[in-house]
Design an enzyme around this catalytic site. Structure first.
Site, PDB file in Angstrom:
ATOM      1  N   THR A 115       0.801  -1.226   0.000  1.00 52.89           N
ATOM      2  CA  THR A 115       0.000   0.000   0.000  1.00 52.89           C
ATOM      3  C   THR A 115       0.832   1.273   0.000  1.00 52.89           C
ATOM      4  OG1 THR A 115      -1.391   1.334   1.466  1.00 52.89           O
ATOM      5  CG2 THR A 115      -0.193  -0.433   2.499  1.00 52.89           C
ATOM      6  N   TYR A 157      -1.519   0.081  10.965  1.00 55.52           N
ATOM      7  CA  TYR A 157      -1.819  -0.599   9.696  1.00 55.52           C
ATOM      8  C   TYR A 157      -0.597  -0.540   8.774  1.00 55.52           C
ATOM      9  CZ  TYR A 157      -3.617  -0.935   4.883  1.00 55.52           C
ATOM     10  OH  TYR A 157      -3.808  -1.256   3.557  1.00 55.52           O
TER      11      TYR A 157
HETATM   12  P1  NAP Z   1     -11.567  -4.470   2.156  1.00 56.76           P
HETATM   13  O1  NAP Z   1     -12.723  -4.121   1.279  1.00 56.76           O
HETATM   14  O2  NAP Z   1     -11.521  -3.966   3.549  1.00 56.76           O
HETATM   15  O3  NAP Z   1     -11.493  -6.077   2.186  1.00 56.76           O
HETATM   16  C1  NAP Z   1     -10.667  -6.749   3.091  1.00 56.76           C
HETATM   17  C2  NAP Z   1     -10.933  -8.226   2.979  1.00 56.76           C
HETATM   18  O4  NAP Z   1     -10.099  -8.912   3.930  1.00 56.76           O
HETATM   19  C3  NAP Z   1     -12.381  -8.639   3.313  1.00 56.76           C
HETATM   20  O5  NAP Z   1     -12.733  -9.721   2.488  1.00 56.76           O
HETATM   21  C4  NAP Z   1     -12.265  -9.100   4.757  1.00 56.76           C
HETATM   22  O6  NAP Z   1     -13.251 -10.021   5.135  1.00 56.76           O
HETATM   23  C5  NAP Z   1     -10.916  -9.784   4.702  1.00 56.76           C
HETATM   24  N1  NAP Z   1     -10.310  -9.991   6.005  1.00 56.76           N
HETATM   25  C6  NAP Z   1     -10.062  -9.057   6.957  1.00 56.76           C
HETATM   26  N2  NAP Z   1      -9.464  -9.634   8.012  1.00 56.76           N
HETATM   27  C7  NAP Z   1      -9.360 -10.955   7.734  1.00 56.76           C
HETATM   28  C8  NAP Z   1      -8.854 -12.080   8.432  1.00 56.76           C
HETATM   29  N3  NAP Z   1      -8.321 -11.961   9.650  1.00 56.76           N
HETATM   30  N4  NAP Z   1      -8.890 -13.284   7.835  1.00 56.76           N
HETATM   31  C9  NAP Z   1      -9.445 -13.428   6.596  1.00 56.76           C
HETATM   32  N5  NAP Z   1      -9.952 -12.411   5.886  1.00 56.76           N
HETATM   33  C10 NAP Z   1      -9.901 -11.187   6.447  1.00 56.76           C
HETATM   34  O7  NAP Z   1     -10.197  -4.051   1.471  1.00 56.76           O
HETATM   35  P2  NAP Z   1      -9.881  -3.708  -0.060  1.00 56.76           P
HETATM   36  O8  NAP Z   1     -10.098  -2.252  -0.269  1.00 56.76           O
HETATM   37  O9  NAP Z   1     -10.558  -4.693  -0.932  1.00 56.76           O
HETATM   38  O10 NAP Z   1      -8.314  -3.932  -0.092  1.00 56.76           O
HETATM   39  C11 NAP Z   1      -7.756  -5.201  -0.399  1.00 56.76           C
HETATM   40  C12 NAP Z   1      -6.328  -5.259   0.113  1.00 56.76           C
HETATM   41  O11 NAP Z   1      -5.547  -4.241  -0.511  1.00 56.76           O
HETATM   42  C13 NAP Z   1      -6.161  -5.039   1.607  1.00 56.76           C
HETATM   43  O12 NAP Z   1      -5.084  -5.833   2.024  1.00 56.76           O
HETATM   44  C14 NAP Z   1      -5.800  -3.571   1.730  1.00 56.76           C
HETATM   45  O13 NAP Z   1      -5.065  -3.352   2.906  1.00 56.76           O
HETATM   46  C15 NAP Z   1      -4.966  -3.400   0.474  1.00 56.76           C
HETATM   47  N6  NAP Z   1      -4.966  -2.058  -0.126  1.00 56.76           N
HETATM   48  C16 NAP Z   1      -6.144  -1.440  -0.407  1.00 56.76           C
HETATM   49  C17 NAP Z   1      -6.120  -0.209  -1.034  1.00 56.76           C
HETATM   50  C18 NAP Z   1      -7.409   0.518  -1.368  1.00 56.76           C
HETATM   51  O14 NAP Z   1      -7.344   1.723  -1.616  1.00 56.76           O
HETATM   52  N7  NAP Z   1      -8.537  -0.179  -1.452  1.00 56.76           N
HETATM   53  C19 NAP Z   1      -4.905   0.392  -1.365  1.00 56.76           C
HETATM   54  C20 NAP Z   1      -3.733  -0.294  -1.083  1.00 56.76           C
HETATM   55  C21 NAP Z   1      -3.768  -1.523  -0.478  1.00 56.76           C
HETATM   56  P3  NAP Z   1     -14.693  -9.529   5.707  1.00 56.76           P
HETATM   57  O15 NAP Z   1     -15.514  -9.231   4.479  1.00 56.76           O
HETATM   58  O16 NAP Z   1     -15.138 -10.717   6.468  1.00 56.76           O
HETATM   59  O17 NAP Z   1     -14.441  -8.319   6.548  1.00 56.76           O
HETATM   60  N1  GDD Z   2     -12.260   7.253   6.615  1.00 57.70           N
HETATM   61  C1  GDD Z   2     -12.373   8.591   6.767  1.00 57.70           C
HETATM   62  N2  GDD Z   2     -13.484   9.105   7.357  1.00 57.70           N
HETATM   63  N3  GDD Z   2     -11.352   9.366   6.338  1.00 57.70           N
HETATM   64  C2  GDD Z   2     -11.495  10.699   6.462  1.00 57.70           C
HETATM   65  C3  GDD Z   2     -12.616  11.285   7.037  1.00 57.70           C
HETATM   66  C4  GDD Z   2     -13.667  10.462   7.526  1.00 57.70           C
HETATM   67  O1  GDD Z   2     -14.678  10.906   8.057  1.00 57.70           O
HETATM   68  N4  GDD Z   2     -12.457  12.633   7.012  1.00 57.70           N
HETATM   69  C5  GDD Z   2     -11.284  12.874   6.447  1.00 57.70           C
HETATM   70  N5  GDD Z   2     -10.685  11.699   6.116  1.00 57.70           N
HETATM   71  C6  GDD Z   2      -9.348  11.568   5.526  1.00 57.70           C
HETATM   72  C7  GDD Z   2      -8.436  10.625   6.298  1.00 57.70           C
HETATM   73  O2  GDD Z   2      -7.913  11.283   7.451  1.00 57.70           O
HETATM   74  C8  GDD Z   2      -7.401  10.302   5.233  1.00 57.70           C
HETATM   75  O3  GDD Z   2      -6.428  11.299   5.202  1.00 57.70           O
HETATM   76  C9  GDD Z   2      -8.207  10.357   3.927  1.00 57.70           C
HETATM   77  O4  GDD Z   2      -9.458  10.991   4.243  1.00 57.70           O
HETATM   78  C10 GDD Z   2      -8.480   8.995   3.312  1.00 57.70           C
HETATM   79  O5  GDD Z   2      -9.012   8.155   4.315  1.00 57.70           O
HETATM   80  P1  GDD Z   2      -9.602   6.701   3.952  1.00 57.70           P
HETATM   81  O6  GDD Z   2     -10.595   6.802   2.876  1.00 57.70           O
HETATM   82  O7  GDD Z   2     -10.020   6.080   5.246  1.00 57.70           O
HETATM   83  O8  GDD Z   2      -8.371   5.933   3.320  1.00 57.70           O
HETATM   84  P2  GDD Z   2      -6.833   5.832   3.759  1.00 57.70           P
HETATM   85  O9  GDD Z   2      -6.054   6.631   2.761  1.00 57.70           O
HETATM   86  O10 GDD Z   2      -6.628   6.108   5.174  1.00 57.70           O
HETATM   87  O11 GDD Z   2      -6.555   4.273   3.531  1.00 57.70           O
HETATM   88  C11 GDD Z   2      -7.019   3.600   2.357  1.00 57.70           C
HETATM   89  O12 GDD Z   2      -6.052   3.674   1.341  1.00 57.70           O
HETATM   90  C12 GDD Z   2      -4.811   3.020   1.645  1.00 57.70           C
HETATM   91  C13 GDD Z   2      -3.882   3.214   0.444  1.00 57.70           C
HETATM   92  O13 GDD Z   2      -3.264   4.464   0.532  1.00 57.70           O
HETATM   93  C14 GDD Z   2      -7.327   2.156   2.745  1.00 57.70           C
HETATM   94  O14 GDD Z   2      -7.969   1.525   1.679  1.00 57.70           O
HETATM   95  C15 GDD Z   2      -6.059   1.385   3.075  1.00 57.70           C
HETATM   96  O15 GDD Z   2      -6.369   0.003   3.250  1.00 57.70           O
HETATM   97  C16 GDD Z   2      -5.086   1.550   1.897  1.00 57.70           C
HETATM   98  O16 GDD Z   2      -3.884   0.870   2.178  1.00 57.70           O
END
Ligand code: NAP
Ligand code: GDD
Length: 384
Positions: A134, A158
């Site tokens: 990430t 995280y």
């Molecule tokens: P997400 O929607 O939160 O999905 C996370 C998945 O992991 C869900 O299926 C969840 O299951 C499962 N999970 C959580 N804890 C677990 C455990 N202990 N054992 C087995 N399964 C578990 O996340 P996402 O946005 O799809 O992201 C996918 C991956 O990419 C994550 O590793 C995240 O950290 C990483 N990532 C995401 C982003 C982003 O912007 N989306 C960016 C960079 C990296 P449940 O449905 O049961 O909760």
């Molecule tokens: N969630 C959330 N809720 N974020 C807020 C809010 C709020 O009410 N208000 C402001 N923010 C700001 C957070 O402080 C952060 O700076 C930004 O919005 C994005 O927050 P999130 O959408 O929660 O995502 P993230 O950037 O912290 O993390 C996500 O992206 C990562 C990759 O850069 C997650 O998907 C992580 O799993 C992933 O690794």
């Protein structure tokens, strides 16, 4: 023989898009699923076929948990996958401050469990591994934009857990010659993004406010800037990373960064509401400057009678602040573009439009169900 993929985190946003993508490519997909007391398969229901009705199934579930090594080993032994996509994680940055130990276990040691299973089972020649790394690794960013060589500076439990996962993946590649890769993905969103991530929180709230179901949206840090892409583009990058001749790590990003405040403004503008911001810090408010009735009615299917210029619809609530913040993320994905030929198709405007439209539909359907299927529809009809 079709290729076999194993996806951890298959019920999540990326897991769902990736499963669909791989099935379309002809793969047989196995997904790891935690046991839950209620169904949580909304995102993949369309892929699940009842085994009693369908002979040739391409999608299968197995129960398991990233904190449970024995199940992970048994599962991988049973499936003998060609590719593993380790997407499972406690993925919410703010929540990781509340449950740091669990986050380290699931997100950090979880990655080790997958790598060890492949090593122990003698699958190092056969099985390729994708690790969901990430842009949070860059944290207090040491360079703008961030690329594969930018030093890491994690700012949350995280990100620290994911840092371990990043390095252990690279270590197993070097020590045991496993085809193990890190995709360093910047934020990516979609209509099925988790409801507590900021983009989805905003599109849901704007949909609800437009339908008169909610009065205000409360947010934390409006100044944060993120490089937001579409999850559909990003799962394609995951696949491409594992199709290369050599294992390697890649930054996946759009190269455009946007403030949270600007995202809010854009989503309101999408439904014809011009928003202005006044005040600063905790006193900052988002106020309706004007409403374009035609755009509003076209998008929402109702008149904006419950909304007026001067109305405050966004406030800051410090409870959403994080103990340490990541202020600015913007990725340089030149390597992915050059080596993988990966180019994102969606712009932020496309993503935001798709998300808000989907949430307006969803809120109407939910209200319809709650009200026995009639009231919201007739209320909307009345307003036409
Ligand atoms: P997400 O929607 O939160 O999905 C996370 C998945 O992991 C869900 O299926 C969840 O299951 C499962 N999970 C959580 N804890 C677990 C455990 N202990 N054992 C087995 N399964 C578990 O996340 P996402 O946005 O799809 O992201 C996918 C991956 O990419 C994550 O590793 C995240 O950290 C990483 N990532 C995401 C982003 C982003 O912007 N989306 C960016 C960079 C990296 P449940 O449905 O049961 O909760
Ligand atoms: N969630 C959330 N809720 N974020 C807020 C809010 C709020 O009410 N208000 C402001 N923010 C700001 C957070 O402080 C952060 O700076 C930004 O919005 C994005 O927050 P999130 O959408 O929660 O995502 P993230 O950037 O912290 O993390 C996500 O992206 C990562 C990759 O850069 C997650 O998907 C992580 O799993 C992933 O690794």
């Amino acid at each position: 023989m079709p290729k076999v993929a194993f996806i951890t985190g298959v019920t999540g946003q990326d897991g769902a898009y990736l499963a669909e993508f791989l099935i379309e490519k002809g793969y047989t997909v196995w997904g790891l699923k935690r046991r839950t007391s209620l169904f949580n398969t909304d995102r993949i229901d369309h892929l699940i076929k009842d085994e009693h009705e369908v002979g040739d199934r391409r999608f299968h579930f197995l129960y398991g948990d990233m904190t449970d090594s024995t199940t992970i080993i048994r599962t991988i032994q049973q499936i003998q996958p060609d590719e593993i996509y380790n997407l499972a994680a406690m993925s919410h940055v703010k929540v990781s401050f509340d449950i740091p130990e669990y986050t380290a276990n699931a997100d950090g040691i979880g990655a080790l469990r997958i790598l060890e299973a492949v090593r122990l089972l003698g699958l190092t020649e056969k099985t390729k591994i994708y690790q969901a790394s990430t842009s949070e690794l860059y944290g207090k960013a040491q360079e703008v934009p961030q690329n594969e060589k930018t030093p890491f500076y994690p700012r949350s439990p995280y990100a620290v857990a994911k840092l371990y996962a990043y390095w252990i993946t690279m270590h197993y590649r070097e020590a045991y010659n496993i085809f193990a890769c890190n995709g360093i993905l910047f934020n990516h969103e979609s209509p099925v993004r988790g409801e507590t991530f900021v983009t989805r929180k905003i599109t849901r709230a704007v949909a609800r406010i437009s339908l008169g179901l909610q009065k205000k949206l409360y947010l934390g840090n409006l100044n944060a800037k993120r490089d937001w892409g579409h999850a559909k583009d990003y799962v394609e990058a995951m696949y491409l990373i594992l199709q290369q001749d050599e294992p390697d790590d890649y930054v996946i990003a759009t190269g455009v960064t946007t403030e949270v405040r600007e995202f809010v403004r854009k989503v309101f503008a999408e439904i014809g509401i011009k928003l202005g911001f006044t005040g600063s810090n905790e006193q900052e408010e988002g106020v309706i400057a004007s409403i374009n009735n035609d755009i509003f009615e076209g998008k929402v299917g109702a008149k904006p009678d419950h909304l007026r210029a001067g109305q405050v619809v966004v406030e800051v609530d410090p409870k959403y602040y994080r103990p340490t913040e990541v202020d600015l993320l913007i990725g340089d994905s030149t390597k992915a573009k050059t080596k993988l030929g990966w180019i994102p198709k969606y712009t932020l405007d496309d993503i935001m439009k798709e998300m808000v439209e989907s949430d307006i539909d969803l809120m109407k359907r939910e209200e319809c169900l709650k009200n026995g299927g009639f009231k919201i529809v007739s209320r909307l009809e009345e307003k036409r």
